[in-house]
Write a protein that holds these residues in place. Sequence first.
Motif, PDB file in Angstrom:
ATOM      1  N   GLU A 195       0.832  -1.213   0.000  1.00  0.00           N
ATOM      2  CA  GLU A 195       0.000   0.000   0.000  1.00  0.00           C
ATOM      3  C   GLU A 195       0.860   1.253   0.000  1.00  0.00           C
ATOM      4  O   GLU A 195       0.562   2.224  -0.707  1.00  0.00           O
ATOM      5  N   VAL A 196       1.918   1.242   0.795  1.00  0.00           N
ATOM      6  CA  VAL A 196       2.813   2.406   0.840  1.00  0.00           C
ATOM      7  C   VAL A 196       3.520   2.584  -0.496  1.00  0.00           C
ATOM      8  O   VAL A 196       3.628   3.711  -1.004  1.00  0.00           O
ATOM      9  N   VAL A 197       3.990   1.503  -1.092  1.00  0.00           N
ATOM     10  CA  VAL A 197       4.667   1.591  -2.390  1.00  0.00           C
ATOM     11  C   VAL A 197       3.735   2.181  -3.437  1.00  0.00           C
ATOM     12  O   VAL A 197       4.123   3.080  -4.202  1.00  0.00           O
ATOM     13  N   HIS A 198       2.510   1.706  -3.504  1.00  0.00           N
ATOM     14  CA  HIS A 198       1.560   2.234  -4.483  1.00  0.00           C
ATOM     15  C   HIS A 198       1.258   3.708  -4.221  1.00  0.00           C
ATOM     16  O   HIS A 198       1.132   4.497  -5.171  1.00  0.00           O
ATOM     17  N   ALA A 199       1.155   4.095  -2.951  1.00  0.00           N
ATOM     18  CA  ALA A 199       0.898   5.502  -2.630  1.00  0.00           C
ATOM     19  C   ALA A 199       2.060   6.390  -3.052  1.00  0.00           C
ATOM     20  O   ALA A 199       1.871   7.491  -3.605  1.00  0.00           O
ATOM     21  N   LEU A 200       3.279   5.925  -2.814  1.00  0.00           N
ATOM     22  CA  LEU A 200       4.453   6.703  -3.198  1.00  0.00           C
ATOM     23  C   LEU A 200       4.559   6.839  -4.714  1.00  0.00           C
ATOM     24  O   LEU A 200       4.877   7.916  -5.235  1.00  0.00           O
ATOM     25  N   CYS A 201       4.295   5.752  -5.418  1.00  0.00           N
ATOM     26  CA  CYS A 201       4.398   5.798  -6.883  1.00  0.00           C
ATOM     27  C   CYS A 201       3.295   6.673  -7.483  1.00  0.00           C
ATOM     28  O   CYS A 201       3.514   7.317  -8.519  1.00  0.00           O
ATOM     29  N   ALA A 202       2.124   6.701  -6.853  1.00  0.00           N
ATOM     30  CA  ALA A 202       1.064   7.584  -7.325  1.00  0.00           C
ATOM     31  C   ALA A 202       1.428   9.045  -7.103  1.00  0.00           C
ATOM     32  O   ALA A 202       1.074   9.925  -7.908  1.00  0.00           O
ATOM     33  N   ALA A 203       2.147   9.316  -6.021  1.00  0.00           N
ATOM     34  CA  ALA A 203       2.539  10.699  -5.713  1.00  0.00           C
ATOM     35  C   ALA A 203       3.671  11.189  -6.603  1.00  0.00           C
ATOM     36  O   ALA A 203       3.777  12.393  -6.876  1.00  0.00           O
ATOM     37  N   ALA A 204       4.526  10.274  -7.078  1.00  0.00           N
ATOM     38  CA  ALA A 204       5.759  10.665  -7.768  1.00  0.00           C
ATOM     39  C   ALA A 204       5.539  11.568  -8.973  1.00  0.00           C
ATOM     40  O   ALA A 204       6.188  12.625  -9.082  1.00  0.00           O
ATOM     41  N   PRO A 205       4.649  11.232  -9.926  1.00  0.00           N
ATOM     42  CA  PRO A 205       4.479  12.148 -11.061  1.00  0.00           C
ATOM     43  C   PRO A 205       3.909  13.496 -10.650  1.00  0.00           C
ATOM     44  O   PRO A 205       4.199  14.512 -11.290  1.00  0.00           O
TER      45      PRO A 205
END
Length: 439
Positions: free
Chosen positions: A87-97
């Motif tokens: 969940e944290v990985v997906h949240a971080l990757c969504a925030a990156a762009p």
Amino acid sequence: MDELEVDVAVVGGGACGAMTALRAAADPDLLVGVFEKSTREGCNAEISSGSLAAGGTRFQREAGIEDSPELHAREILAASGDLANSEVVHALCAAAPEYVEWLADELEYPMEIAGDLPRAGMSVTRLHTDTGRSGGRPLIQHLRAALEERDNVAFVDEAPAIRLTHRDGAVDGVVVAQNGGELRVRAETVVLALDGFAGNPALMKEHCAHLGDPFYGGVSTSTGDALPWLNEVGAELRHLGACLRSGLVVVGHGTRVSPSLPFFGAVLVDLEGRRFVDEEAQGYSKLAGILQTLRGQRASMVWDDEAHAATRDSEMMRETTRAGGYRTHTDERSLAEALGLPEATVRAALQPHPGRRPLRAPYHHAWVTHGVLTTQGGAVIDTVGRVLRPDGTPVRGLRAGGGTAVGLAGPESDGYVSGNGLLSAFGMGWLIGNDLAGR
């Protein structure tokens, strides 16, 4: 003891701390204090390449690259195997762009997709960097300059945190050292955004003795100050034996050669003259563990002018060039003499794998060994940085990110993918700051 009251107290003014403060300060009613151990000593983000991994940015679309946060997250999890952190990985990757484009558009940082920075573990070009390939220091300086423009942010330098304070089972502030005394900072929320513990020999011996005696390439402030505070509040800690390693540390100089070199034909040769890995398939953190097993714990990276031209503008290669970290040889004979090997052995080692281009004289070579840059273990957090106990309940009043929180490598250093460090730091700063500001 002197006292100060803020809404948000951020401990650490590096990538995570600066991003947290900038985003939280978007709420004009929040007073944010950032307490930095030492800008003079620096933070790990400053000595990084400054490359930001993000999937699905407009920079990629303009370059014809198809990518997405979902693909980015899947590739990180495939490398780390840390599904508990999904969940944290997906949240971080969504925030990156979002934050990459915000840095470019709102903060006017000169950002572009870095086609010259391919990396193992990435199916597409995903690293973004400044147009001058200047490294992490200008990026952090740019963020701190933006903080100075926020009327509701105070950045306090040379103010290392000493301990957290508590009331009614919640963290309610932090005590920092300042001007020879102590300052108690009361806050509704404390955000721990310190570097890890790779600069603390005792903690490294306790948690990372299996890494041997590597070169340390991080900053002196990575002393693990937050670990006893986290233990005190009952936080769950995970993956303390994982680190960001590098198998590309130049022997005798401490600089690094570019991880992009193998994608332009460079080869690695051990002391016996063997090609011991598929160079393009190895992330530089995993490569460190392989080098650790070799005789002499070193190998020679060999590349040519074409590979050099493709990578020379990176900060890593500029530093290695300035340090005199590689030598140039006119032909296979002189290269073989430098490596202490028969010419036929070197000629065989330079043969390209199927489908890859051959190297052509003159040849450049550098002796490389393994090193540790940062730790990857830390506090377990949720998608907005709340520090969690083993039963999954949050510690009230406490958030964490950057080197204080568990990283994205999983339980082993081999799981680290290029860009993970700044992704977890900038990304969690973005998520924490936005949450505190009510976004």
